[in-house]
Design an enzyme around this catalytic site. Sequence first.
Site: not given
Ligand code: NAD
Length: 299
Positions: A66, A71, A97, A172, A247
């Site tokens: 998430l 969240n 994260t 992280k 964030k």
């Molecule tokens: P994203 O916003 O693309 O995906 C998050 C998903 O969670 C969305 O589909 C959203 O609809 C869902 N969501 C939100 N609230 C919710 C709830 N209450 N119940 C159910 N679903 C819910 O984000 P992401 O890029 O996939 O990143 C996710 C995590 O991973 C973050 O914490 C981010 O910091 C970390 N991260 C991301 C990357 C990257 O390159 N994108 C790399 C490493 C770590």
Amino acid sequence: SKTPVGFIGLGNMGNPMAKNLVKHGYPVIAYDVFPEACKEFQDLGAQVTESPADVAEKADRIITMLPSSPNVIEVYTGANGILKKVKKGSLLIDSSTIDPAVSKELAKAVEKMGAVFMDAPVSGGVGAARAANLTFMVGGVEQEFDAAKELLTCMGSNIVYCGEVGTGQAAKICNNMLLAISMIGTAETMNLGIRLGLDPKVLAKILNISSGRCWSSDTYNPVPGVMEGVPSANNYQGGFGTTLMAKDLGLAQISATNTKTPVPLGSQAHQIYRMMCAKGYALKDFSAVFQFLREEETF
Ligand code: NAD
């Protein structure tokens, strides 16, 4: 046959991660607040549910991916949260994260229900998630590490045990604070060199064989035209969003405050990424700090 695995949060990262579990033969029980995100999984044969509580009813291993702390708190402790229906002995792995203090609180609440919580945030972007090449930094009770590893190896190539719950998040956050600092440093250095008349490719080549070399200069250079296949070559689209970096830097600030740790460059990096969010860069890759620094004075 394998028992079901719940997956909550099927966004940029969760989508390819859950697909890799399906590929390894795990029946996936999926949930996302955004119904569109689940559609694809229905087509892949996954079972799509109505709430995190439903997921907990159907699976005793659940992964959450998430955006941020609120969240994750909602998905665990909300009115239809995981904790409403979690089964004794369940393994709950959070790969988002978030604030390590929140991970610790959730671990306590989960333990009260007779289940196990581990934090396992990832490094590596969407490409690494697709290629099952992520690094997982895992915090929690060490005896449970092997059980977590069984699932995480379907999605990543480096699974590292960090220590007690929250230490995965700590690793992280520290990594991303250094990454932000090095990215800003690379961007401002490249910009200065360009204004001094250097060809950016020549400058990058010199940095990359000299003591200024870093991941931001040699693998993810922020200057358009220096490298191919990176966000700077594609108008800073895709990659790791500036809001997510802001964030993570905010989390580093909270952690630094809680531990009375001076992080002057981390603070500065946080403010720079916050300003970028306010100035229209929110959805661009975080290497767009180069573009931000290039903005001409208009007064
Ligand atoms: P994203 O916003 O693309 O995906 C998050 C998903 O969670 C969305 O589909 C959203 O609809 C869902 N969501 C939100 N609230 C919710 C709830 N209450 N119940 C159910 N679903 C819910 O984000 P992401 O890029 O996939 O990143 C996710 C995590 O991973 C973050 O914490 C981010 O910091 C970390 N991260 C991301 C990357 C990257 O390159 N994108 C790399 C490493 C770590």
